[in-house]
Scaffold this active site. Sequence first.
Site, PDB file in Angstrom:
ATOM      1  N   ARG A  53       0.832  -1.208   0.000  1.00 34.54           N
ATOM      2  CA  ARG A  53       0.000   0.000   0.000  1.00 34.54           C
ATOM      3  C   ARG A  53       0.863   1.253   0.000  1.00 34.54           C
ATOM      4  O   ARG A  53       2.024   1.232   0.364  1.00 34.54           O
ATOM      5  CB  ARG A  53      -0.941  -0.010   1.181  1.00 34.54           C
ATOM      6  CG  ARG A  53      -0.263  -0.086   2.528  1.00 34.54           C
ATOM      7  CD  ARG A  53      -1.329  -0.202   3.610  1.00 34.54           C
ATOM      8  NE  ARG A  53      -0.829  -0.851   4.802  1.00 34.54           N
ATOM      9  CZ  ARG A  53      -1.601  -1.544   5.640  1.00 34.54           C
ATOM     10  NH1 ARG A  53      -2.877  -1.679   5.389  1.00 34.54           N
ATOM     11  NH2 ARG A  53      -1.080  -2.093   6.700  1.00 34.54           N
ATOM     12  N   GLU A  64      -3.735   5.991   3.699  1.00 31.70           N
ATOM     13  CA  GLU A  64      -3.198   4.973   2.809  1.00 31.70           C
ATOM     14  C   GLU A  64      -4.139   4.695   1.639  1.00 31.70           C
ATOM     15  O   GLU A  64      -5.359   4.724   1.801  1.00 31.70           O
ATOM     16  CB  GLU A  64      -2.988   3.664   3.570  1.00 31.70           C
ATOM     17  CG  GLU A  64      -1.976   3.796   4.686  1.00 31.70           C
ATOM     18  CD  GLU A  64      -1.873   2.539   5.528  1.00 31.70           C
ATOM     19  OE1 GLU A  64      -0.758   2.237   5.966  1.00 31.70           O
ATOM     20  OE2 GLU A  64      -2.906   1.865   5.740  1.00 31.70           O
ATOM     21  N   ARG A 120     -13.970  -7.298   7.296  1.00 31.76           N
ATOM     22  CA  ARG A 120     -12.947  -8.085   6.585  1.00 31.76           C
ATOM     23  C   ARG A 120     -11.727  -8.325   7.457  1.00 31.76           C
ATOM     24  O   ARG A 120     -11.075  -9.366   7.352  1.00 31.76           O
ATOM     25  CB  ARG A 120     -12.603  -7.475   5.237  1.00 31.76           C
ATOM     26  CG  ARG A 120     -11.677  -6.263   5.221  1.00 31.76           C
ATOM     27  CD  ARG A 120     -10.208  -6.637   5.219  1.00 31.76           C
ATOM     28  NE  ARG A 120      -9.350  -5.561   4.801  1.00 31.76           N
ATOM     29  CZ  ARG A 120      -8.288  -5.142   5.479  1.00 31.76           C
ATOM     30  NH1 ARG A 120      -7.944  -5.674   6.639  1.00 31.76           N
ATOM     31  NH2 ARG A 120      -7.532  -4.171   4.989  1.00 31.76           N
ATOM     32  N   THR A 209      -5.034  -3.111  19.560  1.00 35.99           N
ATOM     33  CA  THR A 209      -4.945  -1.809  20.217  1.00 35.99           C
ATOM     34  C   THR A 209      -4.575  -0.767  19.164  1.00 35.99           C
ATOM     35  O   THR A 209      -4.193  -1.114  18.047  1.00 35.99           O
ATOM     36  CB  THR A 209      -3.876  -1.835  21.329  1.00 35.99           C
ATOM     37  OG1 THR A 209      -2.602  -2.102  20.738  1.00 35.99           O
ATOM     38  CG2 THR A 209      -4.193  -2.910  22.360  1.00 35.99           C
ATOM     39  N   ASP A 235       0.335  -2.092  12.814  1.00 37.88           N
ATOM     40  CA  ASP A 235       0.142  -2.157  11.367  1.00 37.88           C
ATOM     41  C   ASP A 235       0.740  -1.000  10.611  1.00 37.88           C
ATOM     42  O   ASP A 235       0.343  -0.708   9.492  1.00 37.88           O
ATOM     43  CB  ASP A 235      -1.337  -2.276  11.045  1.00 37.88           C
ATOM     44  CG  ASP A 235      -2.123  -1.089  11.581  1.00 37.88           C
ATOM     45  OD1 ASP A 235      -1.504  -0.182  12.173  1.00 37.88           O
ATOM     46  OD2 ASP A 235      -3.347  -1.075  11.409  1.00 37.88           O
TER      47      ASP A 235
END
Lengths: 351, 351
Positions: A53, A64, A120, A209, A235
């Site tokens: 990404r 993003e 998702r 979190t 992430d």
Amino acid sequence: MAAPSDKALVPFVSVAHMMALVHRIGPETALQEIAAVIEADFRRWDSFDRTPRLPAHSPQGVIELMPTTDGAHYSFKYVNGHPGNTRTGLQTVAAFGLLAEVATGYPVLLTEMTLLTALRTAAMSAVAAKHLARPGARTHALIGNGAQSEFQALAIRALTGADRLRLFDTDPAATAKLMRNLAPLGFHLTTCPSAEDAAAGADIVTTVTADKRNARVLAANAVAPGQHLNAVGGDCPGKTELPPELLPRCAIFVEHPPQTRVEGEIQQLPSDHPVTELHRVIAGTAPGRRGPDDITLFDSVGFAIEDFSALVWLKARVTPDLCQPLDLIADPDDPRDLWGMLMRAGPDASV
Amino acid sequence: MAAPSDKALVPFVSVAHMMALVHRIGPETALQEIAAVIEADFRRWDSFDRTPRLPAHSPQGVIELMPTTDGAHYSFKYVNGHPGNTRTGLQTVAAFGLLAEVATGYPVLLTEMTLLTALRTAAMSAVAAKHLARPGARTHALIGNGAQSEFQALAIRALTGADRLRLFDTDPAATAKLMRNLAPLGFHLTTCPSAEDAAAGADIVTTVTADKRNARVLAANAVAPGQHLNAVGGDCPGKTELPPELLPRCAIFVEHPPQTRVEGEIQQLPSDHPVTELHRVIAGTAPGRRGPDDITLFDSVGFAIEDFSALVWLKARVTPDLCQPLDLIADPDDPRDLWGMLMRAGPDASV
């Protein structure tokens, strides 16, 4: 002025439409269906373009774009991650997305994706847990009880059967909210005084979190052999949840290594530390859990193919009464005569 | 169910709204205003993130995402390029775009960008011609008389005064359409039997054709000293308009070299061939035309900053009656309670 033709109109699924659709299908059924599409798409991993990404980082967060294509359809998601947003009543993560036809480049669906991403992401966790947790898993520790937690609880139960939840959040109000929301759904619920206490005895430990920093939401010695870890919250670069000394004890599974090396828990490890691509486990070309004492870790960061799967699911499931046609694409009678279309319109918009 | 709050609602400018707005402002004024914003943004070039666009190529065409940010706002455009689309009555280029606030990641404007791209592409050409064409330019050759041609004619006249047009297209019907559209607008119009004939004596030569291949829309020996070339149509790998032997005779100006080296006319040259970034000419830190016999070439491929400028212009100019509020962003009362928002909704969408 004439109304735009069908070619100009892109079906749009609003937040209200998405909520209505999930109600009609049922959240657990929706999660199971999305999980099935993700599994099918992961089995044909090589059909997809796998561009990492494209992030735009700022001191407050990240925006993003996550595109992919299988050659027939193209999708992208716009998604932000701004941990400070909740202080002003905004979502940490808000998203929308698009599905288009590769042959023409024309959009075929525009949709909210804040809810769809929640679905998702949980479906993805559940697919990983189904393939990696020890058989017969019953107990699921949820560390981080924010906006994503209910979805994780439901999806993982739907795919693994784990219906005993052990809950912890640094903010007791978040746990209270989660308890309230899950109460009617048939779980066995236990609130815990610490993350370590929540993890004790769990088959599956989910960390979800939102802090944008290198956090340690769980002590390394709280993780026991045989557990499956589902690390959802770490992430992006500089944002991790697990202590680095825990990672070498784990068999690590990832979505797309070039993205996870930069964004996942494994950004804390040398760049050649061995990891397994989850799609290979699903396709049966790589081993998953090797025995009852393995600690398996799904280092989840979220990959564009999962959004593609969710968008294709939505396109198949949404009904005409749950879309509104958007006049998004200019559609002159003669495609070379954009100017003529503009001139034939007037200063009053009829659409 | 309650209506979504303002935070959830993103103003959307449809094609019909955009046409109405351009009518109210006037196309030439709109082009001049967008050109002014582009110039101002090019003067502060270093304020912007300059990621090359992210393309997804297919045999039929390309779908691209073009993001940028100046740290306060973030924008991206979705745009396709499918030369075969016109055969089935679709646009070669269709686009939409978004402006967002960097501090929160929340969108503040979603809009059609097929028309807006036509406006900004022409405004960009005109800015380049203003800075690079010889003073007193009067004659403009337009090679390629498709969807972009009227916009180029108007924008270049607005910024340089060139009101004598020499027109050529391989398809006489395209030229006839352009003649019809320009007839009421006060140009001196000449149709020409060949591209070379059109270019003869012109001060500014614009090539704006749509084939996805290495074309030669103009013979190298048809270009004379002193001309300014505005090469608009060659804008992706394998798609060029000018013969390679012409290029070394030109002083070449580009938007963002890393993108133009791959997508522009200069993909036909060695990767170290000297080029000048146009923003430096505009800011006065690099020379433009050095004398009356220079052949200047603006090797235009379209860069994300131009879309940013166009979106910021639109946000400032659009009026509430020319937007519709889109329920695009989930907005729970408690941002950590997305599930609760979903549960309080029902199977009937009220928005």
